[in-house]
Design a protein around this motif. Structure first.
Motif, mmCIF file in Angstrom:
data_model
loop_
_atom_site.group_PDB
_atom_site.id
_atom_site.type_symbol
_atom_site.label_atom_id
_atom_site.label_comp_id
_atom_site.label_asym_id
_atom_site.label_seq_id
_atom_site.Cartn_x
_atom_site.Cartn_y
_atom_site.Cartn_z
ATOM 1 N N VAL A 119 0.843 -1.123 -0.259
ATOM 2 C CA VAL A 119 0.243 0.516 -0.020
ATOM 3 C C VAL A 119 0.828 1.053 0.306
ATOM 4 C CG1 VAL A 119 -1.600 1.403 1.488
ATOM 5 C CG2 VAL A 119 -1.695 -0.950 1.102
ATOM 6 N N THR A 120 2.331 0.934 0.993
ATOM 7 C CA THR A 120 3.067 2.498 0.965
ATOM 8 C C THR A 120 3.955 1.725 0.311
ATOM 9 O OG1 THR A 120 3.562 1.697 2.285
ATOM 10 C CG2 THR A 120 2.324 3.332 2.850
ATOM 11 N N ALA A 121 4.517 2.674 -0.630
ATOM 12 C CA ALA A 121 5.607 2.886 -1.920
ATOM 13 C C ALA A 121 6.310 4.147 -2.113
ATOM 14 C CB ALA A 121 5.200 1.424 -2.643
ATOM 15 N N GLU A 122 7.639 4.315 -2.162
ATOM 16 C CA GLU A 122 8.575 5.219 -3.136
ATOM 17 C C GLU A 122 7.687 6.595 -1.688
ATOM 18 O OE1 GLU A 122 7.576 4.996 -7.395
ATOM 19 O OE2 GLU A 122 8.295 3.154 -7.229
ATOM 20 N N GLY A 123 7.745 6.375 -0.436
ATOM 21 C CA GLY A 123 7.019 7.484 -0.230
ATOM 22 C C GLY A 123 6.193 8.102 -0.479
ATOM 23 N N GLU A 124 5.354 7.350 -1.079
ATOM 24 C CA GLU A 124 3.864 7.695 -1.070
ATOM 25 C C GLU A 124 2.438 6.220 -0.421
ATOM 26 O OE1 GLU A 124 3.093 10.196 -2.373
ATOM 27 O OE2 GLU A 124 4.420 11.440 -3.408
ATOM 28 N N THR A 125 1.743 7.092 -0.539
ATOM 29 C CA THR A 125 0.371 5.527 -0.461
ATOM 30 C C THR A 125 -0.287 5.630 -1.681
ATOM 31 O OG1 THR A 125 0.289 6.525 2.372
ATOM 32 C CG2 THR A 125 -1.757 5.631 1.063
ATOM 33 N N TRP A 126 -0.453 4.435 -1.708
ATOM 34 C CA TRP A 126 -1.239 4.472 -2.939
ATOM 35 C C TRP A 126 -2.530 3.861 -3.165
ATOM 36 C CZ3 TRP A 126 1.325 6.033 -7.613
ATOM 37 C CH2 TRP A 126 2.277 6.386 -7.313
ATOM 38 N N ALA A 127 -3.017 3.598 -1.925
ATOM 39 C CA ALA A 127 -4.333 2.286 -1.657
ATOM 40 C C ALA A 127 -4.944 2.851 -0.422
ATOM 41 C CB ALA A 127 -4.584 1.138 -2.186
ATOM 42 N N VAL A 128 -5.834 2.477 -0.340
ATOM 43 C CA VAL A 128 -6.789 3.444 0.731
ATOM 44 C C VAL A 128 -7.718 1.681 1.060
ATOM 45 C CG1 VAL A 128 -8.644 4.367 1.860
ATOM 46 C CG2 VAL A 128 -7.280 5.545 0.708
ATOM 47 N N PRO A 129 -7.518 1.346 2.179
ATOM 48 C CA PRO A 129 -8.326 -0.100 2.001
ATOM 49 C C PRO A 129 -9.917 0.251 2.777
ATOM 50 C CG PRO A 129 -5.883 0.313 3.895
ATOM 51 C CD PRO A 129 -6.188 1.278 3.129
ATOM 52 N N LEU A 130 -10.253 -0.450 2.013
ATOM 53 C CA LEU A 130 -11.641 -0.592 1.697
ATOM 54 C C LEU A 130 -12.632 -1.699 2.275
ATOM 55 C CD1 LEU A 130 -14.620 0.093 0.730
ATOM 56 C CD2 LEU A 130 -13.667 -1.821 -1.500
ATOM 57 N N ILE A 131 -12.051 -3.273 1.994
ATOM 58 C CA ILE A 131 -13.029 -4.357 2.837
ATOM 59 C C ILE A 131 -12.440 -5.251 2.724
ATOM 60 C CG2 ILE A 131 -14.068 -5.514 0.422
ATOM 61 C CD1 ILE A 131 -16.172 -4.872 3.869
ATOM 62 N N TRP A 132 -11.895 -6.344 3.488
ATOM 63 C CA TRP A 132 -11.236 -7.751 3.355
ATOM 64 C C TRP A 132 -11.812 -9.387 3.516
ATOM 65 C CZ3 TRP A 132 -9.364 -11.036 7.828
ATOM 66 C CH2 TRP A 132 -9.554 -10.487 8.741
ATOM 67 N N GLY A 133 -11.201 -10.509 3.867
ATOM 68 C CA GLY A 133 -11.825 -11.348 3.927
ATOM 69 C C GLY A 133 -10.749 -12.387 3.331
ATOM 70 N N SER A 134 -11.536 -13.517 3.417
ATOM 71 C CA SER A 134 -10.567 -15.565 3.339
ATOM 72 C C SER A 134 -11.618 -15.483 1.998
ATOM 73 C CB SER A 134 -10.722 -15.316 4.799
ATOM 74 O OG SER A 134 -12.342 -15.951 4.839
ATOM 75 N N VAL A 135 -10.740 -16.738 1.741
ATOM 76 C CA VAL A 135 -11.078 -17.676 0.143
ATOM 77 C C VAL A 135 -11.175 -19.490 0.964
ATOM 78 C CG1 VAL A 135 -11.300 -18.048 -2.150
ATOM 79 C CG2 VAL A 135 -10.276 -16.554 -1.392
ATOM 80 N N SER A 136 -12.407 -19.743 1.146
ATOM 81 C CA SER A 136 -12.116 -21.040 2.263
ATOM 82 C C SER A 136 -12.920 -22.003 0.599
ATOM 83 C CB SER A 136 -13.074 -21.113 3.260
ATOM 84 O OG SER A 136 -14.246 -20.459 2.754
ATOM 85 N N LEU A 137 -12.921 -22.967 1.740
ATOM 86 C CA LEU A 137 -13.724 -23.724 0.540
ATOM 87 C C LEU A 137 -15.043 -24.645 0.707
ATOM 88 C CD1 LEU A 137 -11.091 -27.174 0.418
ATOM 89 C CD2 LEU A 137 -11.399 -24.954 -1.195
ATOM 90 N N ILE A 138 -15.765 -24.449 -0.014
ATOM 91 C CA ILE A 138 -17.392 -24.865 0.340
ATOM 92 C C ILE A 138 -17.641 -25.733 -0.287
ATOM 93 C CG2 ILE A 138 -18.348 -23.878 -1.865
ATOM 94 C CD1 ILE A 138 -20.074 -22.182 -0.090
ATOM 95 N N TYR A 139 -19.057 -26.682 -0.045
ATOM 96 C CA TYR A 139 -19.270 -27.795 -0.296
ATOM 97 C C TYR A 139 -20.637 -28.146 0.139
ATOM 98 C CZ TYR A 139 -19.199 -30.252 4.485
ATOM 99 O OH TYR A 139 -19.104 -30.208 5.776
ATOM 100 N N ARG A 140 -21.181 -29.419 -1.042
ATOM 101 C CA ARG A 140 -22.294 -29.458 -0.561
ATOM 102 C C ARG A 140 -22.801 -31.003 0.202
ATOM 103 N NH1 ARG A 140 -26.618 -29.674 -4.840
ATOM 104 N NH2 ARG A 140 -27.637 -31.403 -3.402
ATOM 105 N N ALA A 141 -23.406 -30.484 1.281
ATOM 106 C CA ALA A 141 -23.269 -31.215 2.804
ATOM 107 C C ALA A 141 -23.879 -32.666 2.286
ATOM 108 C CB ALA A 141 -23.883 -30.530 4.200
ATOM 109 N N ASP A 142 -25.036 -33.062 1.465
ATOM 110 C CA ASP A 142 -25.643 -34.045 1.282
ATOM 111 C C ASP A 142 -24.961 -34.387 0.109
ATOM 112 O OD1 ASP A 142 -26.352 -31.588 -0.485
ATOM 113 O OD2 ASP A 142 -28.156 -32.768 -0.894
#
Length: 352
Positions: A119-142
């Motif tokens: 996010v911060t590089a070369e003495g500058e800020t290039w981005a403002v955080p917005l939202i975060w999360g994860s990528v998990s696995l999903i399945y049909r239980a049946d």
């Protein structure tokens, strides 16, 4: 820089047909973003308060940002790439630095995100955080036997024709972890060949590589897919909310889930920076942070902002204040040899 040009050329060449976007006018704000990030539940509040009209275009993969910016000719004002893509946007000259003094609520963002090296590089800020999360696995239980605990379920021949993966180079990350490789963002040529071979071997098991959360929801709701990786919190909420007579279940594999954080960046030369900064500030407010968290099921980056609009149960569910959860994930990073990773992923998709 030559390698960066090669990467961008590859992304442009392999991108899907790009939609035509009208040239922006003063008071208009064109955003290139993800599904759910410009929802009707909160965007009208911003438009009414700011006088800025939002037009959103959507991506299905982080690889789309460079391709669309390279081909779009200055039609976007804000983009929202993930943490691993932020450095490429900066180094390729697609964005301008951020003046954080113009961002209301900026000091409430988790410093683990706002001070990240991407996010911060070369003495500058290039981005403002917005939202975060994860990528998990999903399945049909049946439909899936037992209680899976490993990435191996994505490679299980018992579910031939019922497995899906996100159409993104991150398929290499999942496969690398399954094969026991630790440094997944700096794989050797030999390791990448093994990953490619495994993914090509998997292809007969794949129903489809999904391009968006909405597409995966449809695949699971229509009983075309039983197993996939998925945005944690979003697909399970959407599929189960359809009341189709079955439930999908998320789980964190023993090889760990992936973590991501999406940020707002201002496209280089935007003529609408006043609206852009108003939008970035709005998204750090209670209306913005709770709005996007509600529309997506993801986790807010500004715990101060949600203190008044989330109850304690929801805060716990959305990992508010739980930076330890971040440390339990394999957070996305830009691969050391991004061009090589893209080459491998494209070779997998092109294989019969």
């Amino acid at each position: 820089m030559n390698r960066m040009k090669t990467v961008i050329a590859t992304l442009v060449a392999t991108a899907s047909i790009l939609p035509q976007v009208a040239t922006a006018y003063a008071g208009d704000l064109n955003i290139l973003t993800w599904e759910g990030y410009a929802a009707d539940t909160f965007i009208p509040k911003f438009e009414k308060a700011s006088g800025c009209k939002v037009t959103a275009s959507y991506v299905g993969s982080n690889d789309d940002f460079a391709a669309k910016l390279a081909a779009g000719g200055g039609v976007y004002d804000i983009i929202t790439p993930s943490l691993d893509t932020v450095p490429m946007m900066q180094k390729a000259g697609f964005v301008d630095p951020i003046d954080t003094s113009k961002v209301e609520g900026y000091n409430g963002v988790y410093p683990e995100f706002s001070k990240a090296s991407a996010v911060t590089a070369e003495g500058e800020t290039w981005a403002v955080p917005l939202i975060w999360g994860s990528v998990s696995l999903i399945y049909r239980a049946d439909k899936v036997a037992g209680t899976p605990d490993s990435i191996s379920v994505l490679f299980d021949s018992k579910y031939k024709g019922k497995i899906s993966l996100w159409d993104d180079k991150s398929a290499l990350y999942w496969t690398a972890r399954y094969l026991g490789y630790n440094d997944i963002y700096d794989l050797t040529d030999e390791q990448l060949e093994a990953v490619k071979a495994k993914l090509i071997e998997q292809k007969p098991l794949i129903r489809k590589y999904w391009a968006s959360a909405g597409e995966l929801t449809e695949l699971m709701a229509n009983e075309e897919v039983y197993v996939s990786n998925a945005w944690t919190g979003l697909t399970s909420k959407d599929v189960n909310g359809l009341n189709k007579g079955f439930k999908v279940v998320e789980f964190t594999p023993k090889e760990k889930s992936e973590g991501w954080m999406d940020s707002m960046m201002i496209a280089k030369g935007s003529a609408n920076t006043e609206c852009a900064y108003k939008f970035i500030s709005f998204m750090q407010s209670p209306e913005g942070q709770c709005g996007i968290a509600q529309s997506t099921g993801y986790f807010p980056v500004n715990p101060e902002a949600v203190s008044s609009c989330m109850d304690e149960t929801l805060k716990k569910e959305r990992q508010v204040g739980n930076i330890g959860f971040v440390k339990s994930l394999v957070m996305w990073e830009q691969p050391k040899r991004l061009d090589k990773y893209l080459e491998v992923w494209n070779a997998v998709k092109a294989a019969p």
